[in-house]
Design an enzyme around this catalytic site. Structure first.
Site, mmCIF file in Angstrom:
data_model
loop_
_atom_site.group_PDB
_atom_site.id
_atom_site.type_symbol
_atom_site.label_atom_id
_atom_site.label_comp_id
_atom_site.label_asym_id
_atom_site.label_seq_id
_atom_site.Cartn_x
_atom_site.Cartn_y
_atom_site.Cartn_z
ATOM 1 N N ASP A 1 0.819 -1.205 0.000
ATOM 2 C CA ASP A 1 0.000 0.000 0.000
ATOM 3 C C ASP A 1 0.856 1.259 0.000
ATOM 4 O O ASP A 1 1.603 1.514 0.944
ATOM 5 C CB ASP A 1 -0.900 -0.035 1.243
ATOM 6 C CG ASP A 1 -1.888 1.111 1.284
ATOM 7 O OD1 ASP A 1 -2.109 1.757 0.250
ATOM 8 O OD2 ASP A 1 -2.455 1.348 2.366
ATOM 9 N N ASP B 1 -2.620 6.650 -5.510
ATOM 10 C CA ASP B 1 -2.842 5.591 -4.537
ATOM 11 C C ASP B 1 -2.981 4.247 -5.233
ATOM 12 O O ASP B 1 -3.857 4.060 -6.076
ATOM 13 C CB ASP B 1 -4.103 5.893 -3.723
ATOM 14 C CG ASP B 1 -4.333 4.892 -2.605
ATOM 15 O OD1 ASP B 1 -3.343 4.387 -2.045
ATOM 16 O OD2 ASP B 1 -5.501 4.616 -2.291
#
Length: 523
Positions: free
Chosen positions: A194, A401
Site C-alpha cells: 500500500d 494511490d
C-alpha cells in the site's frame, strides 16, 4: 480524440481465460533468462556474489516486448556494474491471489468478469470512505492535541496527531498483495502492499485477539533474530504516531484504521526475506490485538513516512529511496512487478515524464501530485481553479494511490468530466446503480469496436494519457454494459486510482521528490 478500442476485445478475452502466451522460440528463452536473472535480489552484491543463493521462486509472468525492454535494461546494468541494488516483489490483485481464492472467503470467489467488476468497485468505494474517515480521525486527533501540555499527559503517551492507515475492515479490502517472510528461520505471510500507508505489520503470537488469516501467525519465540524495540533507544519508536506504553516487552504501538480495524502490539525488528535474499533488523509491528482484516496477514506500507518499507530500507543504506511498479490490466491473471532501489529509475526506458511530489505536512504519508487540468477528447475542461488545491488545513489536492481501484475527483471536476464524456457518447445511457457507478451505457453490437473518448490528466510537466481501456470497464451483468471507472469524492481530496495507472510504468524517484509516468505494456 476518439479511437477504436481494439484492446477491449483482448481484455474481455483475458477475463474469460482466453489470453494467449506471448513467448515463443529463442526469444522466449532469452526473455525468461532475463526475467530470472533480473528477479535475483541483488542487495549490495559484488561481482563475486553467488547468484544461486539469491534465486527466487516466482509464478510465471508473461511480458511482451515493451516491458521486456525494461527488464533487458535492468539486466545490462547488473552485468556491467555487478553492484546494482534492487529488491523485487510480485504483486497480484486480491481477487486472483492463489492462497486467498478459497481458503478465507465466506462467499464463493468471483467467477465471471461481471462478478469481479462488482467486487472491485465495492472495494474501491470502501477504500475511498476509509480514507475519508482516516482524515476525520486525524483532524479530531489534531483538535484534541491542541494546547496539551506534556507534563499533563500520561507517562509514555504522546498527543501526536496521526493519520490512520486507510484500509477498510471489509474482508475483501486490499487491492494488491504480495508475500514476504520474517524471522530466522523465515515465516511467510501475505500482506497488502500500500502506497497510502507506512507501518509494516503482521499478526503475532500470542494472539490476544486475531482475525482469521491464510496461514499461521508469526511466532516471535521461534525466530532467533527477533528483537523488541526498547522505548527511547530506537528512532522507530519515536516515529510512531502514538506510543501506548513501555513495559519490559518494549515499545507498544496502536494503529486505528479508518474502516474500523486496528492493530496493536510490540514494535520490533527482525530479518525480512524477499525470496531468498534477506535484510536484517527491519522494524515492524508485531500485532497481538488485531481486528478488521479477515483473510490477510498484515500490511506492507510504501508511504513517505519513516516506518514504511521503502524509508527503512533506504535509511539503512540497503537500497536507494526509489521504487517503481507497472500494473497489469485488471482482467489479467499476471502479476505486476514492484522494483525497490536503483534500477527502478536507471532501468526505466527513455521518455519517463516526471512531476513533482506536492508537500502536505498535515498528511505526509500520501503522494500528492499537482493536477493542472483534465482533457476529454482533446478539449480542456473548465472547473474552478482551486478544485485540486491543498488548503491551509491540509484538505484538498490529489493523491496517487495503489490501493484505490477507480479514480475519485472533487465534485466540480467530476461533474465536468461526466458532461464531457456524455457529449462524446453515441450509445444509450443505462442506470449505473446496479454497478455502483454514475455513468454506464449499452454499447450493443459495437462490443468488438466501440468508439469512446480518451482522456488526459495534465500533471505538472507530465501529461498522462488515459486510453479507453483505462477509463471504461465492461460490467456485462445484463448485456454489453460499459461504465466509466470514475466517481465523485464528496470530500475535497481526489484520488488517482490503479485502473487509471494500469499499463504505465510509475516511478517513485523519492530523492528528487518526483513521480514519473511512462505508457508501456506491463504484461
Amino acid at each position: 480524440m476518439a479511437r477504436n478500442l481494439h484492446a477491449f476485445v483482448n481484455r474481455i478475452s483475458a477475463a474469460h481465460g482466453g489470453r494467449k502466451l506471448q513467448y515463443g522460440g529463442v526469444a522466449a528463452k532469452l526473455q525468461l533468462l532475463i526475467l530470472q536473472l533480473v528477479t535475483l535480489l541483488v542487495v549490495g552484491c559484488g561481482s563475486g556474489c553467488d547468484a544461486a543463493a539469491h534465486e527466487i521462486s516466482m509464478p510465471e509472468v508473461q511480458f511482451d516486448g515493451g516491458f521486456a525492454l525494461l527488464r533487458r535494461a535492468a539486466m545490462e546494468q547488473v552485468v556491467q556494474t555487478g553492484e546494482s541494488q534492487v529488491l523485487r516483489l510480485e504483486l497480484l490483485r486480491r481477487d486472483i491471489y492463489p492462497s486467498l481464492a478459497n481458503s478465507t472467503r465466506t462467499t464463493a470467489p468471483p467467477e465471471s468478469s461481471a462478478e469481479r467488476f462488482l467486487e472491485m468497485v465495492k472495494r474501491s468505494h470502501a477504500r475511498r470512505d476509509a480514507i475519508a474517515r482516516s482524515m476525520q480521525l486525524a483532524a479530531h486527533d489534531r483538535s484534541s492535541a491542541k494546547g496539551a501540555v506534556d507534563a499533563e499527559l500520561a507517562p509514555n503517551k504522546r498527543a501526536k496527531p496521526s493519520l490512520s492507515i486507510p484500509v477498510s475492515e471489509d474482508d475483501n479490502e486490499g487491492e494488491f498483495l504480495t508475500q514476504i517472510a520474517l524471522g530466522t528461520p523465515k515465516q511467510s505471510f501475505t500482506a497488502i502492499v500500500d502506497t497510502g500507508s507506512d507501518l509494516v505489520w503482521t499478526q503475532c503470537l500470542p494472539c490476544e485477539s486475531c482475525f482469521p488469516q491464510t496461514g499461521p501467525e508469526f511466532n516471535p519465540a521461534k525466530s532467533s533474530t527477533y528483537k523488541p524495540i526498547k522505548c527511547g533507544l530506537h528512532n522507530l519508536c519515536e516515529d510512531l504516531p502514538e506510543i501506548t506504553g513501555c513495559p519490559t516487552a518494549g515499545c507498544q504501538y496502536l494503529y486505528e484504521y479508518g474502516g474500523g480495524g486496528s492493530t496493536s502490539g510490540n514494535l520490533a525488528t527482525d530479518t525480512v526475506t524477499f525470496g531468498n535474499a534477506s535484510v536484517p533488523s527491519l522494524g515492524f509491528g508485531c500485532g497481538h490485538n488485531n481486528t478488521g482484516f479477515a483473510g490477510l496477514d498484515g500490511i506492507v506500507g510504501l508511504g513517505q513516512g519513516p516506518l514504511s518499507l521503502i524509508s527503512q530500507l533506504s535509511n539503512a543504506g540497503v537500497i536507494s529511496k526509489r521504487f517503481s511498479y507497472c500494473l497489469v490490466s485488471y482482467s489479467s491473471q499476471n502479476s505486476s512487478p514492484l522494483l525497490l532501489g536503483d534500477l527502478a529509475v536507471t532501468s526505466a526506458p527513455p521518455g519517463v515524464a516526471y512531476t513533482p511530489i506536492q508537500a502536505n505536512p498535515v498528511y505526509p504519508t500520501y503522494y500528492y501530485l499537482h493536477l493542472d487540468g483534465i482533457s476529454v477528447a482533446g478539449i480542456r475542461l473548465k472547473y474552478p481553479p482551486a478544485t485540486f488545491a491543498i488548503d491551509s488545513s491540509g484538505n484538498g489536492g490529489l493523491i496517487l494511490d495503489s490501493g484505490t481501484t477507480i479514480t475519485y475527483l472533487a465534485t466540480d471536476a467530476y461533474n465536468a468530466v461526466l458532461e464531457a464524456v456524455k457529449a462524446n457518447l453515441t450509445y444509450p445511457l443505462v442506470s449505473g446503480i446496479p454497478y455502483g457507478l454514475d455513468l454506464c451505457f449499452d454499447i450493443g453490437s459495437a462490443i468488438n469496436n466501440p468508439i469512446l473518448p480518451e482522456m488526459v490528466f495534465h500533471f505538472t510537466n507530465a501529461d498522462v494519457v488515459l486510453p479507453i481501456e483505462n477509463l471504461f470497464l465492461l460490467a456485462d451483468l445484463i448485456g454489453p454494459i460499459v461504465c466509466l471507472a470514475m466517481a465523485a469524492n464528496f470530500l475535497s481530496i481526489s484520488i488517482f486510482g490503479n485502473i487509471q495507472q494500469q499499463n504505465n510504468l510509475v516511478v517513485f524517484y523519492l530523492e528528487n521528490l518526483q513521480i514519473g509516468f511512462k505508457s508501456i505494456t506491463c504484461g
